[in-house]
Design an enzyme around this catalytic site. Structure first.
Site, mmCIF file in Angstrom:
data_model
loop_
_atom_site.group_PDB
_atom_site.id
_atom_site.type_symbol
_atom_site.label_atom_id
_atom_site.label_comp_id
_atom_site.label_asym_id
_atom_site.label_seq_id
_atom_site.Cartn_x
_atom_site.Cartn_y
_atom_site.Cartn_z
ATOM 1 N N GLN A 274 0.841 -1.201 0.000
ATOM 2 C CA GLN A 274 0.000 0.000 0.000
ATOM 3 C C GLN A 274 0.878 1.254 0.000
ATOM 4 O O GLN A 274 1.541 1.532 1.001
ATOM 5 C CB GLN A 274 -0.875 -0.018 1.255
ATOM 6 N N GLU B 281 -10.020 -0.709 6.242
ATOM 7 C CA GLU B 281 -8.804 -1.086 6.963
ATOM 8 C C GLU B 281 -9.045 -0.981 8.473
ATOM 9 O O GLU B 281 -8.633 -1.819 9.243
ATOM 10 C CB GLU B 281 -7.645 -0.162 6.550
HETATM 11 C C1 FAD Z 1 4.334 -0.266 11.287
HETATM 12 C C2 FAD Z 1 3.741 0.701 10.313
HETATM 13 C C3 FAD Z 1 3.269 0.226 9.096
HETATM 14 C C4 FAD Z 1 2.749 1.119 8.159
HETATM 15 N N1 FAD Z 1 2.367 0.633 6.935
HETATM 16 C C5 FAD Z 1 1.973 1.501 5.977
HETATM 17 C C6 FAD Z 1 1.693 1.034 4.650
HETATM 18 O O1 FAD Z 1 1.787 -0.167 4.352
HETATM 19 N N2 FAD Z 1 1.341 1.941 3.707
HETATM 20 C C7 FAD Z 1 1.205 3.276 3.990
HETATM 21 O O2 FAD Z 1 0.854 4.034 3.093
HETATM 22 N N3 FAD Z 1 1.487 3.760 5.237
HETATM 23 C C8 FAD Z 1 1.861 2.907 6.226
HETATM 24 N N4 FAD Z 1 2.159 3.379 7.488
HETATM 25 C C9 FAD Z 1 2.140 4.835 7.712
HETATM 26 C C10 FAD Z 1 1.057 5.315 8.665
HETATM 27 O O3 FAD Z 1 -0.209 5.322 8.050
HETATM 28 C C11 FAD Z 1 1.486 6.729 9.125
HETATM 29 O O4 FAD Z 1 2.671 6.557 9.868
HETATM 30 C C12 FAD Z 1 0.432 7.390 9.968
HETATM 31 O O5 FAD Z 1 -0.661 7.757 9.166
HETATM 32 C C13 FAD Z 1 0.992 8.649 10.701
HETATM 33 O O6 FAD Z 1 1.629 9.495 9.797
HETATM 34 P P1 FAD Z 1 3.126 10.046 10.084
HETATM 35 O O7 FAD Z 1 3.983 8.880 10.432
HETATM 36 O O8 FAD Z 1 3.509 10.882 8.917
HETATM 37 O O9 FAD Z 1 3.005 10.929 11.389
HETATM 38 P P2 FAD Z 1 2.479 12.418 11.455
HETATM 39 O O10 FAD Z 1 1.255 12.558 10.629
HETATM 40 O O11 FAD Z 1 3.608 13.347 11.167
HETATM 41 O O12 FAD Z 1 2.081 12.544 12.979
HETATM 42 C C14 FAD Z 1 3.034 12.824 14.005
HETATM 43 C C15 FAD Z 1 2.267 12.998 15.311
HETATM 44 O O13 FAD Z 1 1.362 14.115 15.199
HETATM 45 C C16 FAD Z 1 0.028 13.695 15.507
HETATM 46 N N5 FAD Z 1 -0.929 14.386 14.634
HETATM 47 C C17 FAD Z 1 -0.835 14.542 13.294
HETATM 48 N N6 FAD Z 1 -1.922 15.184 12.816
HETATM 49 C C18 FAD Z 1 -2.726 15.401 13.881
HETATM 50 C C19 FAD Z 1 -4.009 16.026 14.023
HETATM 51 N N7 FAD Z 1 -4.665 16.506 12.974
HETATM 52 N N8 FAD Z 1 -4.531 16.097 15.264
HETATM 53 C C20 FAD Z 1 -3.881 15.597 16.335
HETATM 54 N N9 FAD Z 1 -2.652 15.014 16.262
HETATM 55 C C21 FAD Z 1 -2.089 14.903 15.050
HETATM 56 C C22 FAD Z 1 0.020 12.215 15.230
HETATM 57 O O14 FAD Z 1 -0.984 11.549 15.978
HETATM 58 C C23 FAD Z 1 1.405 11.794 15.672
HETATM 59 O O15 FAD Z 1 1.440 11.590 17.058
HETATM 60 C C24 FAD Z 1 2.658 2.507 8.455
HETATM 61 C C25 FAD Z 1 3.128 2.979 9.699
HETATM 62 C C26 FAD Z 1 3.657 2.091 10.600
HETATM 63 C C27 FAD Z 1 4.166 2.641 11.917
#
Ligand code: FAD
Length: 404
Positions: free
Chosen positions: A130, A248
């Site tokens: 994905q 999902e």
């Molecule tokens: C083990 C693992 C597997 C994954 N697998 C996939 C995959 O197969 N394909 C894929 O596309 N993605 C995948 N992901 C990505 C996952 O969907 C993202 O990590 C997740 O959506 C968070 O985005 P970010 O890491 O950019 O954190 P950020 O969006 O930068 O967030 C950082 C922090 O800020 C907080 N935050 C952000 N926005 C807000 C808001 N509006 N209000 C309050 N708090 C907020 C978050 O909760 C978090 O604590 C995976 C992640 C992990 C850890």
């Protein structure tokens, strides 16, 4: 675990049929491998074997409509199947293709896309990952920057994806890319199917703190996608992604696995000494903590069954899926934390070799339960992030359920 839910007689009969099949067709090697797997997804080595066994039985597409090769089971039957698989320690299936993409293709795909891709998802010929998240576009997914520019009958895709689970095993990726940079952020996004077996696709591993290689960075440089591999209309990617993310978060049942793990933890605790002469299972504090988690997991199970009833009526999981994801993530981390505590200082031992089964027999590795518990404890922290972080789910609940 048998009668905590009062299923109708036909459902009990259905359950017994599943149990018999699992008893005769799920090899102990796969069960032990699954027990010793700290990650959400099984290693393909054991996951694919289980996929093949279910494929041959005709049960692999247990959540697909019958017209696409599915079992045609009702939501409750699907639930029973998932629960029995969890209780029997069946390896996790490759859900990205089987559940997420398949549901998108059934709902939005053209007949040609359905014919081209669905059979290969089932047979295991294609393994999907994905490609949604990007550096700087996780929670704020609509700000993604990967571009797909039209060039005759193709899109030319450039950009990078991150946290892509199992991209190192995958030969295909479903991907969100910006096809119109002049449109408002959500409107310019399209849903593309990318063949990763072409020049320009680079996969780089990310090793997590537990030592797992589960996620990756993926770089796309002048990658070609035939226009016939655009799902839905150009610019409709956001709508499709929302449909997929709802599935999902809420289309899966988390309670069966949680309840199965709680039952296993209870068995392990009965064998562990408490340090006060009796077994850990009889320790009042431990027993209370475990009982509270079990009650919470049972409450989650009821919520999941309620959602299944809605699905049966043709409704979508909707924002309730955020509640399920939030509660399930919290319980997952709590169960894994308690499991690690059960091993006391032995829980500090961290084995980073993967898989945790293999060189020795899976049974021998599983007897070193502390290693698995420690790796699981670290891995399960990711539950509060993937599929949309806890804070983002709370925001969705506030806006769409509580109407704040
Ligand atoms: C083990 C693992 C597997 C994954 N697998 C996939 C995959 O197969 N394909 C894929 O596309 N993605 C995948 N992901 C990505 C996952 O969907 C993202 O990590 C997740 O959506 C968070 O985005 P970010 O890491 O950019 O954190 P950020 O969006 O930068 O967030 C950082 C922090 O800020 C907080 N935050 C952000 N926005 C807000 C808001 N509006 N209000 C309050 N708090 C907020 C978050 O909760 C978090 O604590 C995976 C992640 C992990 C850890």
């Amino acid at each position: 675990m048998d009668d905590e839910l009062d299923f109708a007689p036909e459902h009990r009969q259905f359950r017994d049929g599943i149990r018999q099949f699992l008893a005769s067709h799920l090899p102990e090697r796969l069960r032990a491998g699954a027990r010793a797997t700290p990650t959400v997804f099984a290693e393909p080595e054991i996951g694919r074997e289980w996929q093949r066994i279910l494929y041959e039985k005709g049960w692999l597409a247990y959540n697909w409509p019958r017209e696409f090769g599915g079992t045609g089971w009702s939501p409750v039957e699907r639930y029973i199947f998932e629960k029995e698989c969890a209780l029997a320690n069946a390896p996790g299936l490759p859900v990205l293709g089987l559940k997420l993409l398949a549901s998108v293709l059934c709902a939005y795909g053209t007949p040609a896309q359905q014919q081209k891709y669905l059979p290969k998802i089932l047979s295991g010929e294609h393994y999907w990952c994905q490609g949604f998240s990007e550096p700087g576009a996780g929670s704020d997914l609509a700000s993604l920057k990967t571009r797909a520019l039209r060039d005759g009958d193709h899109f030319i895709v450039n950009g990078s994806k991150i946290w892509t689970t199992h991209a190192h095993f995958a030969d295909h990726m479903f991907c969100l890319a910006r096809t119109d940079s002049t449109a408002k952020s959500q409107r310019g996004i399209s849903f593309l199917l990318i063949d990763m077996r072409q020049p320009g696709v680079t996969v780089r591993p990310i090793i997590t703190l537990a030592g797992d290689h589960e996620v990756n960075e993926v770089f796309l440089k002048n990658v070609r996608v035939d226009v016939s591999d655009l799902v839905g209309n150009e610019g409709e990617g956001w709508t499709i992604a929302k449909f997929l993310l709802e599935n999902e978060r809420g289309g899966s049942c988390f309670a069966p696995k949680l309840l199965a793990d709680i039952a296993r933890l209870r068995e392990e605790a009965a064998r562990e000494p408490s340090g006060r002469g009796a077994s850990l299972g009889l320790d009042p504090l431990f027993a209370t903590q475990l009982a509270l988690l079990e009650l919470e997991a049972q409450a989650l199970e009821i919520t999941e069954l309620r959602i299944l009833e809605q699905l049966k009526l043709g409704q979508r999981p909707g924002p309730q899926s955020s509640i399920v994801k939030l509660v399930a993530s919290d319980l997952r981390t709590q169960v894994d934390t308690l499991a690690m505590r059960a091993f006391g200082y032995y829980g500090l031992e961290l084995e980073t070799r993967r898989p945790l089964y293999g060189e020795e027999s899976p049974e021998a590795v599983y007897s070193k339960g502390a290693q698995v518990a420690a790796a699981r404890y670290l891995n399960s922290q990711a539950w509060t992030i993937f599929g949309g972080s806890d804070e983002v789910q709370l925001g969705i609940i506030a806006k769409t359920v509580l109407m704040i």
